[in-house]
Design a protein around this motif. Sequence first.
Motif, PDB file in Angstrom:
ATOM      1  N   ASN A  84       0.838  -1.200   0.000  1.00 39.35           N
ATOM      2  CA  ASN A  84       0.000   0.000   0.000  1.00 39.35           C
ATOM      3  C   ASN A  84       0.872   1.249   0.000  1.00 39.35           C
ATOM      4  O   ASN A  84       2.012   1.240   0.469  1.00 39.35           O
ATOM      5  CB  ASN A  84      -0.939   0.007   1.204  1.00 39.35           C
ATOM      6  CG  ASN A  84      -2.161   0.876   0.998  1.00 39.35           C
ATOM      7  OD1 ASN A  84      -2.358   1.471  -0.057  1.00 39.35           O
ATOM      8  ND2 ASN A  84      -3.008   0.945   1.997  1.00 39.35           N
ATOM      9  N   ARG A  85       0.326   2.338  -0.507  1.00 41.43           N
ATOM     10  CA  ARG A  85       1.030   3.620  -0.546  1.00 41.43           C
ATOM     11  C   ARG A  85       1.127   4.214   0.858  1.00 41.43           C
ATOM     12  O   ARG A  85       0.327   3.877   1.719  1.00 41.43           O
ATOM     13  CB  ARG A  85       0.384   4.593  -1.515  1.00 41.43           C
ATOM     14  CG  ARG A  85      -1.081   4.512  -1.669  1.00 41.43           C
ATOM     15  CD  ARG A  85      -1.690   5.442  -2.697  1.00 41.43           C
ATOM     16  NE  ARG A  85      -1.193   6.778  -2.648  1.00 41.43           N
ATOM     17  CZ  ARG A  85      -0.468   7.347  -3.616  1.00 41.43           C
ATOM     18  NH1 ARG A  85      -0.197   6.686  -4.705  1.00 41.43           N
ATOM     19  NH2 ARG A  85      -0.044   8.565  -3.506  1.00 41.43           N
ATOM     20  N   PRO A  86       2.085   5.116   1.089  1.00 44.93           N
ATOM     21  CA  PRO A  86       2.266   5.703   2.417  1.00 44.93           C
ATOM     22  C   PRO A  86       1.069   6.505   2.916  1.00 44.93           C
ATOM     23  O   PRO A  86       0.816   6.552   4.116  1.00 44.93           O
ATOM     24  CB  PRO A  86       3.478   6.612   2.263  1.00 44.93           C
ATOM     25  CG  PRO A  86       4.125   6.232   0.990  1.00 44.93           C
ATOM     26  CD  PRO A  86       3.094   5.550   0.151  1.00 44.93           C
ATOM     27  N   GLU A  87       0.348   7.167   2.002  1.00 39.69           N
ATOM     28  CA  GLU A  87      -0.824   7.941   2.400  1.00 39.69           C
ATOM     29  C   GLU A  87      -1.819   7.986   1.245  1.00 39.69           C
ATOM     30  O   GLU A  87      -1.443   7.927   0.092  1.00 39.69           O
ATOM     31  CB  GLU A  87      -0.443   9.345   2.845  1.00 39.69           C
ATOM     32  CG  GLU A  87       0.255  10.173   1.789  1.00 39.69           C
ATOM     33  CD  GLU A  87       0.767  11.505   2.321  1.00 39.69           C
ATOM     34  OE1 GLU A  87       0.149  12.068   3.243  1.00 39.69           O
ATOM     35  OE2 GLU A  87       1.778  11.971   1.807  1.00 39.69           O
ATOM     36  N   PRO A  88      -3.117   8.087   1.549  1.00 40.06           N
ATOM     37  CA  PRO A  88      -4.138   8.123   0.497  1.00 40.06           C
ATOM     38  C   PRO A  88      -4.199   9.492  -0.178  1.00 40.06           C
ATOM     39  O   PRO A  88      -3.638  10.471   0.313  1.00 40.06           O
ATOM     40  CB  PRO A  88      -5.431   7.847   1.256  1.00 40.06           C
ATOM     41  CG  PRO A  88      -5.177   8.342   2.631  1.00 40.06           C
ATOM     42  CD  PRO A  88      -3.712   8.118   2.889  1.00 40.06           C
ATOM     43  N   MET A  89      -4.903   9.553  -1.296  1.00 40.47           N
ATOM     44  CA  MET A  89      -5.113  10.828  -1.988  1.00 40.47           C
ATOM     45  C   MET A  89      -5.902  11.778  -1.097  1.00 40.47           C
ATOM     46  O   MET A  89      -5.581  12.945  -0.975  1.00 40.47           O
ATOM     47  CB  MET A  89      -5.855  10.593  -3.303  1.00 40.47           C
ATOM     48  CG  MET A  89      -6.103  11.833  -4.108  1.00 40.47           C
ATOM     49  SD  MET A  89      -6.909  11.414  -5.664  1.00 40.47           S
ATOM     50  CE  MET A  89      -6.484  12.852  -6.624  1.00 40.47           C
ATOM     51  N   GLN A  90      -6.955  11.264  -0.481  1.00 41.66           N
ATOM     52  CA  GLN A  90      -7.787  12.017   0.464  1.00 41.66           C
ATOM     53  C   GLN A  90      -7.993  11.129   1.690  1.00 41.66           C
ATOM     54  O   GLN A  90      -8.167   9.922   1.542  1.00 41.66           O
ATOM     55  CB  GLN A  90      -9.167  12.317  -0.118  1.00 41.66           C
ATOM     56  CG  GLN A  90      -9.200  13.234  -1.277  1.00 41.66           C
ATOM     57  CD  GLN A  90     -10.633  13.430  -1.792  1.00 41.66           C
ATOM     58  OE1 GLN A  90     -11.510  12.614  -1.561  1.00 41.66           O
ATOM     59  NE2 GLN A  90     -10.849  14.525  -2.486  1.00 41.66           N
ATOM     60  N   PRO A  91      -8.002  11.712   2.870  1.00 37.64           N
ATOM     61  CA  PRO A  91      -8.331  10.884   4.042  1.00 37.64           C
ATOM     62  C   PRO A  91      -9.744  10.321   3.889  1.00 37.64           C
ATOM     63  O   PRO A  91     -10.643  11.027   3.445  1.00 37.64           O
ATOM     64  CB  PRO A  91      -8.269  11.870   5.205  1.00 37.64           C
ATOM     65  CG  PRO A  91      -7.506  13.044   4.698  1.00 37.64           C
ATOM     66  CD  PRO A  91      -7.722  13.084   3.221  1.00 37.64           C
ATOM     67  N   HIS A  92      -9.910   9.058   4.190  1.00 38.04           N
ATOM     68  CA  HIS A  92     -11.241   8.459   4.093  1.00 38.04           C
ATOM     69  C   HIS A  92     -11.378   7.295   5.059  1.00 38.04           C
ATOM     70  O   HIS A  92     -10.404   6.671   5.435  1.00 38.04           O
ATOM     71  CB  HIS A  92     -11.557   8.014   2.663  1.00 38.04           C
ATOM     72  CG  HIS A  92     -10.587   7.040   2.089  1.00 38.04           C
ATOM     73  ND1 HIS A  92      -9.371   7.406   1.572  1.00 38.04           N
ATOM     74  CD2 HIS A  92     -10.637   5.704   1.950  1.00 38.04           C
ATOM     75  CE1 HIS A  92      -8.727   6.352   1.136  1.00 38.04           C
ATOM     76  NE2 HIS A  92      -9.483   5.297   1.353  1.00 38.04           N
ATOM     77  N   GLN A  93     -12.593   7.047   5.441  1.00 41.03           N
ATOM     78  CA  GLN A  93     -12.930   5.944   6.346  1.00 41.03           C
ATOM     79  C   GLN A  93     -13.745   4.930   5.568  1.00 41.03           C
ATOM     80  O   GLN A  93     -14.835   5.255   5.096  1.00 41.03           O
ATOM     81  CB  GLN A  93     -13.767   6.488   7.514  1.00 41.03           C
ATOM     82  CG  GLN A  93     -14.343   5.407   8.411  1.00 41.03           C
ATOM     83  CD  GLN A  93     -13.317   4.810   9.347  1.00 41.03           C
ATOM     84  OE1 GLN A  93     -12.401   5.508   9.770  1.00 41.03           O
ATOM     85  NE2 GLN A  93     -13.437   3.546   9.645  1.00 41.03           N
ATOM     86  N   PRO A  94     -13.243   3.710   5.422  1.00 45.16           N
ATOM     87  CA  PRO A  94     -14.062   2.697   4.767  1.00 45.16           C
ATOM     88  C   PRO A  94     -15.336   2.449   5.577  1.00 45.16           C
ATOM     89  O   PRO A  94     -15.328   2.622   6.803  1.00 45.16           O
ATOM     90  CB  PRO A  94     -13.176   1.446   4.773  1.00 45.16           C
ATOM     91  CG  PRO A  94     -11.792   1.952   4.967  1.00 45.16           C
ATOM     92  CD  PRO A  94     -11.928   3.219   5.775  1.00 45.16           C
ATOM     93  N   PRO A  95     -16.415   2.075   4.919  1.00 41.76           N
ATOM     94  CA  PRO A  95     -17.670   1.864   5.658  1.00 41.76           C
ATOM     95  C   PRO A  95     -17.542   0.748   6.674  1.00 41.76           C
ATOM     96  O   PRO A  95     -16.859  -0.260   6.423  1.00 41.76           O
ATOM     97  CB  PRO A  95     -18.674   1.521   4.568  1.00 41.76           C
ATOM     98  CG  PRO A  95     -17.857   1.081   3.409  1.00 41.76           C
ATOM     99  CD  PRO A  95     -16.533   1.774   3.506  1.00 41.76           C
ATOM    100  N   LEU A  96     -18.171   0.893   7.831  1.00 40.36           N
ATOM    101  CA  LEU A  96     -18.149  -0.130   8.856  1.00 40.36           C
ATOM    102  C   LEU A  96     -19.073  -1.281   8.515  1.00 40.36           C
ATOM    103  O   LEU A  96     -18.834  -2.429   8.853  1.00 40.36           O
ATOM    104  CB  LEU A  96     -18.522   0.473  10.214  1.00 40.36           C
ATOM    105  CG  LEU A  96     -17.572   1.551  10.721  1.00 40.36           C
ATOM    106  CD1 LEU A  96     -18.105   2.146  12.015  1.00 40.36           C
ATOM    107  CD2 LEU A  96     -16.187   1.007  10.922  1.00 40.36           C
ATOM    108  N   PHE A  97     -20.175  -0.975   7.835  1.00 44.57           N
ATOM    109  CA  PHE A  97     -21.138  -1.983   7.428  1.00 44.57           C
ATOM    110  C   PHE A  97     -21.357  -1.867   5.930  1.00 44.57           C
ATOM    111  O   PHE A  97     -21.618  -0.806   5.425  1.00 44.57           O
ATOM    112  CB  PHE A  97     -22.474  -1.797   8.147  1.00 44.57           C
ATOM    113  CG  PHE A  97     -22.327  -1.782   9.643  1.00 44.57           C
ATOM    114  CD1 PHE A  97     -22.160  -2.958  10.338  1.00 44.57           C
ATOM    115  CD2 PHE A  97     -22.333  -0.592  10.341  1.00 44.57           C
ATOM    116  CE1 PHE A  97     -22.014  -2.947  11.708  1.00 44.57           C
ATOM    117  CE2 PHE A  97     -22.196  -0.558  11.716  1.00 44.57           C
ATOM    118  CZ  PHE A  97     -22.025  -1.745  12.401  1.00 44.57           C
ATOM    119  N   VAL A  98     -21.258  -2.988   5.234  1.00 46.98           N
ATOM    120  CA  VAL A  98     -21.437  -2.970   3.786  1.00 46.98           C
ATOM    121  C   VAL A  98     -22.776  -3.554   3.426  1.00 46.98           C
ATOM    122  O   VAL A  98     -23.302  -4.411   3.996  1.00 46.98           O
ATOM    123  CB  VAL A  98     -20.299  -3.743   3.070  1.00 46.98           C
ATOM    124  CG1 VAL A  98     -20.501  -3.731   1.588  1.00 46.98           C
ATOM    125  CG2 VAL A  98     -18.970  -3.139   3.449  1.00 46.98           C
TER     126      VAL A  98
END
Length: 98
Positions: A84-98
């Motif tokens: 994985n890259r050191p940091e994302p393009m934008q900070p984001h939180q993956p969904p807790l429930f899909v």
Amino acid sequence: MANSFNQASSMLTLPKACISCQHFTHKGIAEDKHCPFVASDAWKPKPTKTKFGSCSACKADVFITEICPSYKSEPYVHVVAVTNRPEPMQPHQPPLFV
């Protein structure tokens, strides 16, 4: 005559990152201080741009080289593990429930 179609030979090999995810939609190219690509010729400068798009799972713009827990491979894609890259393009939180 029997059909000799081999599904494995028709699969595309891509990194297990946003570029091969069903949640990803391509948008364009952006400056990237962590661009992982190398110059095509020794005398050319190192590339500084990476393709990016939007992630419908994270609701954020992402570089094609990002990896997230919401990853879902496209059909007929054989994925290979990548770092994985050191940091994302934008900070984001993956969904807790899909």
